[in-house]
Motif scaffolding. Structure first.
Motif, PDB file in Angstrom:
ATOM      1  N   ASN A 172      32.358 -44.212 -12.996  1.00  0.00           N
ATOM      2  CA  ASN A 172      32.877 -45.425 -12.382  1.00  0.00           C
ATOM      3  C   ASN A 172      33.263 -46.426 -13.477  1.00  0.00           C
ATOM      4  O   ASN A 172      33.091 -46.161 -14.669  1.00  0.00           O
ATOM      5  N   PHE A 173      33.783 -47.559 -13.092  1.00  0.00           N
ATOM      6  CA  PHE A 173      34.267 -48.573 -14.024  1.00  0.00           C
ATOM      7  C   PHE A 173      33.195 -48.973 -15.041  1.00  0.00           C
ATOM      8  O   PHE A 173      33.452 -49.027 -16.245  1.00  0.00           O
ATOM      9  N   HIS A 174      31.978 -49.237 -14.576  1.00  0.00           N
ATOM     10  CA  HIS A 174      30.909 -49.674 -15.476  1.00  0.00           C
ATOM     11  C   HIS A 174      30.513 -48.569 -16.461  1.00  0.00           C
ATOM     12  O   HIS A 174      30.265 -48.837 -17.634  1.00  0.00           O
ATOM     13  N   GLN A 175      30.473 -47.341 -16.000  1.00  0.00           N
ATOM     14  CA  GLN A 175      30.146 -46.225 -16.902  1.00  0.00           C
ATOM     15  C   GLN A 175      31.216 -46.051 -17.977  1.00  0.00           C
ATOM     16  O   GLN A 175      30.897 -45.756 -19.121  1.00  0.00           O
ATOM     17  N   THR A 176      32.480 -46.248 -17.614  1.00  0.00           N
ATOM     18  CA  THR A 176      33.547 -46.134 -18.616  1.00  0.00           C
ATOM     19  C   THR A 176      33.412 -47.223 -19.673  1.00  0.00           C
ATOM     20  O   THR A 176      33.620 -46.961 -20.858  1.00  0.00           O
ATOM     21  N   GLN A 177      33.054 -48.419 -19.254  1.00  0.00           N
ATOM     22  CA  GLN A 177      32.869 -49.516 -20.214  1.00  0.00           C
ATOM     23  C   GLN A 177      31.755 -49.185 -21.207  1.00  0.00           C
ATOM     24  O   GLN A 177      31.894 -49.411 -22.413  1.00  0.00           O
ATOM     25  N   VAL A 178      30.651 -48.646 -20.713  1.00  0.00           N
ATOM     26  CA  VAL A 178      29.517 -48.296 -21.568  1.00  0.00           C
ATOM     27  C   VAL A 178      29.910 -47.194 -22.552  1.00  0.00           C
ATOM     28  O   VAL A 178      29.583 -47.269 -23.751  1.00  0.00           O
ATOM     29  N   LYS A 179      30.619 -46.186 -22.068  1.00  0.00           N
ATOM     30  CA  LYS A 179      31.004 -45.076 -22.959  1.00  0.00           C
ATOM     31  C   LYS A 179      31.975 -45.539 -24.044  1.00  0.00           C
ATOM     32  O   LYS A 179      31.853 -45.129 -25.196  1.00  0.00           O
TER      33      LYS A 179
ATOM     34  N   ARG B 292      40.502 -43.612 -20.706  1.00  0.00           N
ATOM     35  CA  ARG B 292      40.616 -43.540 -22.170  1.00  0.00           C
ATOM     36  C   ARG B 292      40.266 -44.916 -22.700  1.00  0.00           C
ATOM     37  O   ARG B 292      40.282 -45.894 -21.972  1.00  0.00           O
ATOM     38  N   CYS B 293      39.943 -44.978 -23.969  1.00  0.00           N
ATOM     39  CA  CYS B 293      39.486 -46.224 -24.580  1.00  0.00           C
ATOM     40  C   CYS B 293      40.564 -46.839 -25.451  1.00  0.00           C
ATOM     41  O   CYS B 293      41.462 -46.159 -25.947  1.00  0.00           O
ATOM     42  N   CYS B 294      40.445 -48.136 -25.647  1.00  0.00           N
ATOM     43  CA  CYS B 294      41.322 -48.904 -26.518  1.00  0.00           C
ATOM     44  C   CYS B 294      40.469 -49.684 -27.523  1.00  0.00           C
ATOM     45  O   CYS B 294      39.250 -49.785 -27.364  1.00  0.00           O
ATOM     46  N   ALA B 295      41.126 -50.233 -28.525  1.00  0.00           N
ATOM     47  CA  ALA B 295      40.455 -51.056 -29.527  1.00  0.00           C
ATOM     48  C   ALA B 295      41.455 -52.052 -30.087  1.00  0.00           C
ATOM     49  O   ALA B 295      42.679 -51.873 -29.937  1.00  0.00           O
ATOM     50  N   GLU B 296      40.946 -53.065 -30.731  1.00  0.00           N
ATOM     51  CA  GLU B 296      41.824 -54.037 -31.387  1.00  0.00           C
ATOM     52  C   GLU B 296      42.464 -53.367 -32.592  1.00  0.00           C
ATOM     53  O   GLU B 296      41.822 -52.613 -33.317  1.00  0.00           O
TER      54      GLU B 296
ATOM     55  N   ALA C  69      32.202 -48.616 -25.252  1.00  0.00           N
ATOM     56  CA  ALA C  69      31.432 -49.481 -26.157  1.00  0.00           C
ATOM     57  C   ALA C  69      30.563 -48.660 -27.105  1.00  0.00           C
ATOM     58  O   ALA C  69      30.379 -49.030 -28.269  1.00  0.00           O
ATOM     59  N   ALA C  70      30.057 -47.533 -26.629  1.00  0.00           N
ATOM     60  CA  ALA C  70      29.190 -46.686 -27.459  1.00  0.00           C
ATOM     61  C   ALA C  70      29.928 -46.118 -28.675  1.00  0.00           C
ATOM     62  O   ALA C  70      29.290 -45.734 -29.652  1.00  0.00           O
ATOM     63  N   VAL C  71      31.275 -46.076 -28.632  1.00  0.00           N
ATOM     64  CA  VAL C  71      32.055 -45.595 -29.776  1.00  0.00           C
ATOM     65  C   VAL C  71      32.832 -46.738 -30.431  1.00  0.00           C
ATOM     66  O   VAL C  71      33.811 -46.509 -31.142  1.00  0.00           O
ATOM     67  N   GLY C  72      32.403 -47.972 -30.175  1.00  0.00           N
ATOM     68  CA  GLY C  72      33.003 -49.135 -30.807  1.00  0.00           C
ATOM     69  C   GLY C  72      34.360 -49.529 -30.249  1.00  0.00           C
ATOM     70  O   GLY C  72      35.145 -50.187 -30.933  1.00  0.00           O
ATOM     71  N   LYS C  73      34.632 -49.151 -29.003  1.00  0.00           N
ATOM     72  CA  LYS C  73      35.906 -49.470 -28.371  1.00  0.00           C
ATOM     73  C   LYS C  73      35.642 -50.171 -27.044  1.00  0.00           C
ATOM     74  O   LYS C  73      34.515 -50.543 -26.744  1.00  0.00           O
ATOM     75  N   ARG C  74      36.695 -50.321 -26.261  1.00  0.00           N
ATOM     76  CA  ARG C  74      36.600 -50.936 -24.941  1.00  0.00           C
ATOM     77  C   ARG C  74      37.542 -50.209 -23.996  1.00  0.00           C
ATOM     78  O   ARG C  74      38.424 -49.469 -24.430  1.00  0.00           O
ATOM     79  N   LEU C  75      37.347 -50.421 -22.707  1.00  0.00           N
ATOM     80  CA  LEU C  75      38.249 -49.864 -21.719  1.00  0.00           C
ATOM     81  C   LEU C  75      39.618 -50.527 -21.871  1.00  0.00           C
ATOM     82  O   LEU C  75      39.707 -51.729 -22.127  1.00  0.00           O
ATOM     83  N   CYS C  76      40.674 -49.759 -21.746  1.00  0.00           N
ATOM     84  CA  CYS C  76      42.027 -50.292 -21.897  1.00  0.00           C
ATOM     85  C   CYS C  76      42.361 -51.285 -20.786  1.00  0.00           C
ATOM     86  O   CYS C  76      41.969 -51.094 -19.631  1.00  0.00           O
ATOM     87  N   LEU C  77      43.129 -52.301 -21.130  1.00  0.00           N
ATOM     88  CA  LEU C  77      43.699 -53.207 -20.140  1.00  0.00           C
ATOM     89  C   LEU C  77      44.884 -52.507 -19.480  1.00  0.00           C
ATOM     90  O   LEU C  77      45.546 -51.673 -20.101  1.00  0.00           O
TER      91      LEU C  77
END
Length: 173
Positions: free
Chosen positions: A23-30, A166-170, A32-40
């Motif tokens: 779910n949305f919250h689990q994706t955010q945690v995963k 998928r994850c995003c980062a700055e 963050a665990a690799v130093g990224k964030r959920l994509c906008l």
């Protein structure tokens, strides 16, 4: 826009099956665990459409041979899916390994965005009812299977057998 986006759906490894059922919250945690964030959602759109804002990551006209998106609806048992029944989940899976569709790549080199799994992103609209938005469209024929259309009606607790992320980062770290 300046950001980095994973080339593949989570776990972002070519040749692996995209992970679903988060779910949305689990994706955010995963992420963050690799130093990224959920994509906008705007980041996901841009990575899919490219600088020319194409409706399909490969062009202006839908070509069902390029991305995995023409499977028939399979009458999923939502009860079994919610219980994570392994036989039902195996029966429903129609996805392909990440990076296995050489023509399903955006101008920026991002793979499998529409029509493999539907993907969770972070909503940006101030009028959005939920923080979660679904984009891309899963492998079913007749659904979105393109870059811009979104589903805004599923809450943060929604998960599914065709829903990945998928994850995003700055860009500047």
């Amino acid at each position: 826009m300046r950001f980095c986006i994973d080339v593949y759906e989570w776990p972002n490894r070519k040749g692996e099956r995209p992970e679903v059922m988060n779910n949305f919250h689990q994706t955010q945690v995963k992420c963050a665990a690799v130093g990224k964030r959920l994509c906008l959602e705007s980041e996901w759109n841009f990575a899919c459409e490219g600088p020319d804002m194409k409706p399909f990551l490969y062009g202006y006209t839908r070509d069902p041979r390029k991305c995995n998106g023409d499977h028939r609806w399979d009458n999923a048992s939502l009860e079994k899916m919610a219980r994570r029944d392994p036989h039902e989940l195996a029966r429903l899976w129609k996805g392909v390994p990440s990076g296995s569709q050489p023509d399903c790549v955006s101008d920026f080199g991002v793979a499998d965005m529409p029509a493999n799994t539907d993907e969770i992103c972070a909503a940006e609209s101030p009028n959005a009812k939920y923080s979660s938005v679904h984009t891309g469209g899963p492998w079913y024929s007749g659904v979105r299977n393109q870059c811009r259309p979104k589903v805004y009606t599923h809450g943060e607790e929604t998960f599914g057998y065709f829903l990945s992320f998928r994850c995003c980062a700055e860009a500047d770290g």
